[in-house]
Design an enzyme around this catalytic site. Structure first.
Site: not given
Lengths: 450, 450
Positions: A141, A162-163, A191, A253
């Protein structure tokens, strides 16, 4: 089947590197590939390389490994560069947080992300010079701002991964749905992604969520047992409140990032994120750091325990990371749908600039990565969440891009905790004069008197 | 030469109406036109109509007047509708400010603008129904958000007009330049406009400004004599600081709006805007209100003093208002350049939605109003000022458009003074439950428990 050369920047992160090697062992189309581990910490490199060799041998993947502390060498001939590095590690991130706290910013304001993004750009510029045809897979990030910065400043093929989007599975799990029949569309920015379409056996599943909120949520939030970990943010009171505010469920997130008003102090965090105060409280974050540390110790032990096969710890099943399947899809034309972060070219997400990196579904194949165009996001979500988040990213990216301390100052002034120009300047002055920030200080030049 | 029918909503504002009639007398192409004064205050209407009759008679303009408290009647057959009304007058605006101050918002947070914009939309919907081909000239604030709302919700031809852009003349005057040789380009959003091009005898005049800042500004700012009035914001320390922050000089009302950090308390306002604290301090604003009141008294006296011609007070010279010349240009094809607020169709200001109302130069003629396309604004200005301002407007407009109390809440949460969700909700609850806000309360429905 083609073999490729993969360079991992920040490969000293043992869990990341071992997971990647494991996935390479599972994806037979990539057997025989070459992996270069690059990190500034030679001891961690040794450990990672040892683990990787053992894993590849045990699983007969014929992978070849190299390790180096020299980024230039790592990039030479690379087809894929994976950047997972955290500049200065957790220590520097925590030091920056503490510095911001001394200036009145509880839990910091993410200044470390600026150093990260500036570093990403250095790597991307190296790639342009050394291996211009390589794909850059940005895994560390800030994916959103960092990828946008690289896209605007270089010609490198940038892909952010990203997961977080798997968070929809947590929603489904808590609702008691069979994942095999759940589908989800979750576009946005990294995110900052939103469940715009949520189906169970083809039917809109939002009514099931509404039912859970009405009948079960309070009991779920009251629980303080072991099922409620620091990472358990998806179904918090904050996430549901955000769903009600914006009309779409925030995923992954996202519930951690949305809304300063959930984060003003520990008690407020606990009200909204449960007894640990969520991932980003002093409690939750320390648990995360502790767990990271334990995991490193554990992996180190596994790597040097010659009696037991490492594949017991890293069994040959595909991990949740999309990186290796995507490399396989690109190299061996194994087409598939993935959740990707790519430039908004062709208005995948209508209403945002084409050089902004958005998160969306992408069809990946030998032809490359093609974003799946989204219908316009709901107006409430656009005005309430997407444009405000874009505004912050734009300041961040353009501050770095133009080396504009003024924009950096405006970025800090835009934090709701900032109470005066003096406070913002004092923080920036201290931050830029820290020897660990030498490169950023050069970038932004001398502080302007005010 | 064609005569037109003009309806003025909020015509009880004597200074505005008298100025407009004076301009109609000056623009001979519009002699013989019909003006309907509409206001909810019949006494003020009487006074305005009396003044207008006398002025037209004295100047032989052959204008015809009508007065009414019925909006529907005023709009019937109108070619132009000028909306200059302030809902509830200064009293309600000040009451809303006081309410916000009780909740911790020094000098308020402009809640009255929401009621204004909702009212604009009612007028625009009436126009759609009663006189759909009329031009709506929006003169009362908030021009930016209000015009955008009307453009998004109706098919009415909306034109926002303001005189803030003349602020470049104050810059020139203070620099000692001969206005005849000064040119300026000042695009942006209303009350958020920027001197992107500033020339003196064809040469870039910014170096002259820089010289003034280096050598004369401090002495200018130290002055507390009568030349420094509440309205004198253009060359304040705040405006120059904004110029340095954003790279472009803010013009007109812009320096008043940019940057919460100049407005945290009276002492801070005084540091940045001079000894009165600027237009928006408790001192400056009270002086403005006092002056408005005195002016009304004065006009009332003029209207009823039969011994002296009213044209002594309102001499037949074109005022600074663009309204009547623009009507003349549209009706009689007298083409000319004006500073207008119109939808961003065709990307006049690149990077913003086409249904956002932007301020730009427009060529006005019998063919209509054509925006003069601007080159992309400087990146620093976009990221630092324009996108942040747009973000606020988008929340404001979409809150009203969607009747979304959630967006209204986010709008208040976005104010830097808001310290908690509770504070924001408490203010909104009190505000929406005020009987004077009945229509908005209906619009936004019942408050959501939180």
């Amino acid at each position: 089947m083609s073999t490729v050369k993969i360079a991992i920047i920040g490969a000293g992160s043992a869990e990341f590197s071992a997971g990647l090697v494991r996935d390479l062992c599972v994806n037979v189309g990539l057997h025989g590939s070459h992996v270069t581990f690059m990190d500034i910490d030679p001891q961690r490199l040794d450990m990672v390389a040892l683990l990787a060799e053992r894993l590849s041998d045990e699983l007969d993947a014929g992978l070849r490994f190299e390790k180096t502390v020299d980024r230039t060498q790592a990039l030479r001939g690379a087809d894929f560069v994976i950047n997972t590095a955290q500049v200065g590690g957790h220590a520097w991130t925590e030091a920056q947080r503490a510095m911001a706290e001394r200036h009145g910013y509880y839990r910091g304001l993410g200044l470390h992300n600026l150093g990260q993004a500036a570093f990403f750009l250095e790597v991307a510029r190296d790639i342009e010079r050394i291996c211009p045809n390589a794909w850059l897979i940005q895994s560390a990030n800030p994916v959103f701002e960092g990828c946008t910065l690289m896209v605007r400043e270089t010609g490198v093929k940038v892909l952010g991964l990203c997961h977080g989007h798997y968070g929809y599975r947590s929603v489904a799990r808590v609702l008691g749905l069979d994942l095999a029949h759940v589908s989800a569309q979750i576009p946005g920015f990294n995110h900052w992604i939103w469940l715009t379409d949520f189906r169970y056996s083809g039917q809109d599943a939002y009514p099931l969520l509404d039912e859970w909120i009405a009948s079960e949520a309070e009991a779920y939030w009251a629980r303080t047992d072991q099922t409620r970990t620091y990472g358990d943010n998806q179904m918090t009171r904050a996430a549901i409140h955000q769903y009600q505010l914006f009309g779409c469920m925030p995923i992954g997130d996202t519930p951690r990032q949305v809304g300063w008003w959930y984060h003003t102090d520990l008690a407020t965090k606990q009200r909204w994120y449960g007894h640990l105060g969520g991932f980003d409280s002093e409690i939750g974050w320390q648990q995360y750091l502790d767990r990271q540390y334990e995991r490193v110790q554990q992996i180190e032990q596994v790597a040097t325990e010659w009696d037991a096969p490492v594949s017991e710890t890293f069994p040959p099943v595909q991990s949740g990371e999309q990186i290796v399947p995507i490399i396989d899809a690109l190299v061996n034309d194994v087409s598939g749908l993935y959740q990707v972060n790519i430039p908004n070219r062709g208005q995948i997400l209508p209403g945002f600039p084409e050089d902004l990196v958005v998160e969306c579904q992408g069809m990946v194949s030998g032809a490359g990565i093609r974003g799946i165009a989204q219908p316009p996001l709901p107006r409430k979500l656009m005005a309430g969440a997407m444009i405000p988040r874009w505004e912050r990213a734009e300041l961040f990216v353009e501050a770095l891009r133009g080396r504009e301390r003024d924009l950096l100052l405006l970025y800090v002034l835009g934090d709701p905790r900032t109470a005066s120009l003096k406070q913002a300047n004092a923080l920036l002055d201290e931050w830029l004069s820290d020897p660990r920030n030498e490169r950023l200080a050069l970038l932004f030049g001398e502080p302007r008197p005010s």
